[in-house]
Structure formats: C-alpha cells, structure tokens
Motif scaffolding. Sequence first.
Motif, PDB file in Angstrom:
ATOM      1  N   ILE A  97      -0.866   5.829   5.491  1.00  0.00           N
ATOM      2  CA  ILE A  97      -1.455   6.537   4.357  1.00  0.00           C
ATOM      3  C   ILE A  97      -0.976   5.875   3.059  1.00  0.00           C
ATOM      4  CG2 ILE A  97      -1.587   8.688   5.658  1.00  0.00           C
ATOM      5  CD1 ILE A  97       0.812   9.718   4.030  1.00  0.00           C
ATOM      6  N   VAL A  98      -1.623   6.204   1.959  1.00  0.00           N
ATOM      7  CA  VAL A  98      -1.273   5.621   0.664  1.00  0.00           C
ATOM      8  C   VAL A  98       0.205   5.843   0.361  1.00  0.00           C
ATOM      9  CG1 VAL A  98      -1.696   5.707  -1.821  1.00  0.00           C
ATOM     10  CG2 VAL A  98      -3.607   5.916  -0.230  1.00  0.00           C
ATOM     11  N   LEU A  99       0.682   7.030   0.644  1.00  0.00           N
ATOM     12  CA  LEU A  99       2.076   7.364   0.362  1.00  0.00           C
ATOM     13  C   LEU A  99       3.039   6.416   1.078  1.00  0.00           C
ATOM     14  CD1 LEU A  99       4.081   9.272  -0.995  1.00  0.00           C
ATOM     15  CD2 LEU A  99       3.900  10.769   1.002  1.00  0.00           C
ATOM     16  N   GLN A 100       2.741   6.047   2.309  1.00  0.00           N
ATOM     17  CA  GLN A 100       3.608   5.125   3.046  1.00  0.00           C
ATOM     18  C   GLN A 100       3.627   3.745   2.397  1.00  0.00           C
ATOM     19  OE1 GLN A 100       1.725   6.384   6.870  1.00  0.00           O
ATOM     20  NE2 GLN A 100       3.749   5.992   7.733  1.00  0.00           N
ATOM     21  N   HIS A 101       2.459   3.268   1.970  1.00  0.00           N
ATOM     22  CA  HIS A 101       2.401   1.972   1.277  1.00  0.00           C
ATOM     23  C   HIS A 101       3.269   2.000   0.018  1.00  0.00           C
ATOM     24  CE1 HIS A 101      -0.602   0.005   3.748  1.00  0.00           C
ATOM     25  NE2 HIS A 101      -1.400   1.063   3.655  1.00  0.00           N
TER      26      HIS A 101
END
Length: 258
Positions: A97-101
Amino acid sequence: MTATTIDEVIENLEQIIQQSISEESTFGYFAALYQNVTINIKEKLGKGYFDDDKRMEQLDVIFANRYLDAYSNYKVEKEITKSWEIAFKSSTNSMLIVLQHLLLGMNAHINLDLGIAASQVTDDKTIASLEPDFNRINELLATLVDEVQKDLAEIWPTLLKILKFSKRVDDFLIDFSMKFARNKAWEFANELVKSKEVEKEKLIELKDNEVSKLSEKIIYPGILVKLLFIIIRIGERGKPSDKTRALEKLVEDKLDNL
C-alpha cells in the motif's frame, strides 16, 4: 541530481515527482512527502526557529542529497545502501500500500541518513550545540506520519477508520515513524563524530544492515497487519500518478504561499 541549496532540493524533488507521475511510478510517493517536509524547513529559516540557520540549511542539503544521490544511482544501477535498495526495489511490488512505500523511504532516510548528515555538519567538540536544532528538525520530521494519514485519506477515505480500528496497526505506524528514529539518529550521529575515519564506514555498514531488517518488517508485517493492509490495498483508488498527485496537493498549496 546533487543540490547545493534548499531551493535546489525542492526543485530536484519536483523533478522526481513529475518523472514518477509520467512513468506511473511509486517513487513519487516519498518524493512528494519529502518535498513537503523540506518546504516546512525552508519556511522556518530566518524566523528564529533554529539557533543556527546556516548550519541547518547545510544539514538539510546534505541530508537531502543522501536521498537524491541514492535515487540517481539506483536509476543507473550503481551501488547504494541496502536500505535504499530495498525501498527502491519495492516500488514494483504491487501488493504494497502507499503507506508501506512511504515508511520504507522514511526508514532509510531518517534511521540511516539523518545521523550521517548530522555528523557531517559538526564534530565531537561542537555536536552538543547541534542538539537543540536537531530536536527541532526531528519535530518537523515527526509530522510525516500525520501528513501521511491526512493525505492518504484523500486516496481512500476509510483508511483512517481501519487504522484506528486496530491498535496493532497503530503500534505498527508508531514503531516505524519517529519512536525508533528520534533517539537512534542522534545516538548514531554522536557515534560517528567520535569515531576515527577508518571506523565510520564500518559503523555505517552496520547501521545500514540494522535499518534493512526494519525495511523487511515493513514489507512483511505480522499476520493481522498484513490482512488489514490487503484490505486497504484492494480499496486504494487510482494509478500511482493519481496517488502521487493526492500526496502532492498539500505541497502545491505550500509552494503557492512561498
């Protein structure tokens, strides 16, 4: 893509953002967020926020160049630190997810690069005088998680509800935001300035390995967090360019007000 001023840092980050948008790359996520932080730091210069504006701009530029150089070198397949290599290679992982990136970029940049940058603008005799300003820049960096959650709400409005629903996800965010980074980066900077030149490379290598292990935990969290992330990933709307623009929106507003 090396910068010599804070304005050049902002310009170079904008290049990465626009290139990422045109290439539909997830590289733009961290660049957009980081540009926001850099603009915040620029706005504080000359207003009495920092004790030493000149040194803090120097720190900001050296700090940013750690990321800019890693990005440029990765693009031409030159060797970079393990923590940045993991973050960049993960850009093609469609399950993240974006948060992980974003957390992968924060992990490499704050937990490894910040201490190195701080050690390069001071020495063992003057590093104590840097601590108040170092803490202030950490306060600005600590806004990263708040900005992430606020901006990601535009990508998928129910994200915050899910994050609040599970305390484990909450703890996951805290662990990989500033809880670990605040003291560790300062300890690492002190360790570097007190070491001989021949020892510094080994210390950086050891720290890079430590940070890389945290990167792996971001990519492969516990079962409950992983399941919630899968739900979030299914619900994330749009292409990478759409998500980058959502993250960039706040940045554009700040640039207009400079």
